[in-house]
Design a protein around this motif. Structure first.
Motif, mmCIF file in Angstrom:
data_model
loop_
_atom_site.group_PDB
_atom_site.id
_atom_site.type_symbol
_atom_site.label_atom_id
_atom_site.label_comp_id
_atom_site.label_asym_id
_atom_site.label_seq_id
_atom_site.Cartn_x
_atom_site.Cartn_y
_atom_site.Cartn_z
ATOM 1 N N TYR A 182 22.966 52.581 29.336
ATOM 2 C CA TYR A 182 21.629 52.494 28.748
ATOM 3 C C TYR A 182 20.876 51.359 29.431
ATOM 4 O O TYR A 182 20.774 50.258 28.882
ATOM 5 C CB TYR A 182 21.724 52.235 27.246
ATOM 6 N N TRP A 188 14.936 52.283 22.241
ATOM 7 C CA TRP A 188 15.921 53.345 22.212
ATOM 8 C C TRP A 188 17.088 53.059 23.145
ATOM 9 O O TRP A 188 17.938 53.874 23.343
ATOM 10 C CB TRP A 188 15.265 54.666 22.578
ATOM 11 N N ASP A 201 21.055 61.126 17.263
ATOM 12 C CA ASP A 201 20.609 61.929 18.415
ATOM 13 C C ASP A 201 20.708 61.152 19.721
ATOM 14 O O ASP A 201 20.623 61.731 20.795
ATOM 15 C CB ASP A 201 19.142 62.367 18.242
ATOM 16 N N VAL A 202 20.797 59.827 19.629
ATOM 17 C CA VAL A 202 20.841 59.021 20.856
ATOM 18 C C VAL A 202 22.142 58.224 20.936
ATOM 19 O O VAL A 202 22.182 57.126 21.494
ATOM 20 C CB VAL A 202 19.604 58.103 20.991
ATOM 21 N N GLU A 230 15.313 62.807 27.905
ATOM 22 C CA GLU A 230 16.174 63.081 26.756
ATOM 23 C C GLU A 230 15.584 62.524 25.467
ATOM 24 O O GLU A 230 15.611 63.175 24.433
ATOM 25 C CB GLU A 230 17.552 62.463 26.995
ATOM 26 N N VAL A 231 15.072 61.304 25.543
ATOM 27 C CA VAL A 231 14.632 60.636 24.329
ATOM 28 C C VAL A 231 13.209 61.014 23.941
ATOM 29 O O VAL A 231 12.888 61.195 22.782
ATOM 30 C CB VAL A 231 14.749 59.107 24.500
#
Ligand SMILES: [Zn+2]
Length: 322
Positions: A182, A188, A201-202, A230-231
């Motif tokens: 990340y 996020w 979801d992440v 994706e986010v």
């Protein structure tokens, strides 16, 4: 002519309703899992996980935030990507499993933050609101399960200040992947606390549940990622739809010289962008920026139109005078 206007109005209503769909979700708050075997996990060296403190909750403590709990107001809802454990400042905080400290440093609202990578489980654990004045463990340090990482910070050094003290507590998260999966910073990414997307979801896991299970749940865990797409997929798609619709609107509007339609289109983009922005959606800013581009192009087009109108009038009066 008439049905074209009806169609135009319908298109904007569809675009407006696309924004509403965003607000619906089913990211439910997860209660704290059973923590009664906390001592057993710490004492048994054969077990892979333990809780990060000897005790987690104080009788007198105000309601500690749970996993996936919502922040309010609800129209700018964010989810808690961790569990909060309330204990007094100075309480030692332990590594929940063997691993390597991959981050140890000051980090905004966390005061002091420590992150430990656990490659054997492909997860990392995150410990926030620690005490920089008591002890700072070095990044790169290899730790064993139960080893002291830090101490809980006082209410004016744990991310709080003298003017705005923060209740002493540990913000404790577990996430799929390693910190390096990340990259960079942002709500996020790896240091996430209260985030816009649903934490599950992440890659965030339900911390007390993982420790109680003594294993990382198999299946149903999304793969780690750091990708914008994706986010922010929904936001990117929304922005794309509006920019495309606006460009088509601008192209045909100027070709057919529909001045009122062009103005209404621009106003709709400003209204929609503002609405999304108020709702805390990044698409709002993108659509407002597009509205600025739209207004600039429209302004240039109006100026050119006026220029050519005057030329025509000038030509016509010339004819009259002869
Ligand atoms: Zn927290």
């Amino acid at each position: 002519m008439f049905h074209r206007r009806v169609l135009a109005v319908a298109v904007f209503f569809v675009l407006l309703s696309a924004g509403r769909a965003q607000a619906v979700d089913d990211c439910a708050t997860k209660p704290f899992d059973d923590t009664s075997r906390i001592g057993e996990y710490a004492a048994d060296e054969g077990l892979p996980f333990q809780f990060p403190m000897d005790e987690l909750f104080m009788e007198s403590a105000e309601h500690p935030a749970r996993f996936c709990e919502w922040s309010y107001p609800s129209d700018d809802r964010k989810y808690h990507a961790a569990e909060d454990y309330h204990q007094p400042a100075g309480t030692p905080v332990y590594a929940i499993a063997d691993g390597t400290v991959s981050f140890s440093g000051r980090m905004g609202g966390y005061g002091w933050l420590v992150i430990v990578d656990h490659p054997q489980f492909d997860i990392y654990s995150l410990y926030g609101h620690l005490s920089p004045s008591r002890w700072r463990i070095d990044a790169g340090t290899e730790v064993e399960k139960g080893e002291t990482l830090a101490y809980l910070g006082d209410d004016d050094e744990n991310g709080g200040s003298v003017a705005e003290p923060l209740v002493t507590h540990l913000h404790f998260g577990i996430r799929v992947g390693q910190r390096n999966n990340y990259p960079g910073q942002g709500e996020w990414r790896w240091q996430a606390g209260w985030i816009k997307p649903c934490p599950t979801d992440v890659g965030w896991l339900h911390p007390s549940e993982v420790i109680n299970a003594q294993e990382v749940p198999e299946g149903g865990v999304p793969a780690p990622h750091g990708g914008l797409w994706e986010v922010w997929r929904a936001e990117i798609m929304l922005t794309g739809i509006y920019v495309l619709a606006g460009s088509v609107w601008l192209f045909f509007g100027t070709r057919r010289r529909k001045r009122v339609m062009l103005l209404l289109g621009g106003l709709s983009f400003i209204a929609t962008g503002t609405m999304f922005h108020i709702r805390g959606m990044k698409a709002g800013v993108a659509i407002l920026l597009f509205a600025l581009v739209y207004a600039t192009i429209l302004g240039l087009w109006f100026a050119r139109q006026r220029g050519s109108d005057e030329q025509v009038r000038g030509g016509a009066s010339g004819v009259d005078s002869t």
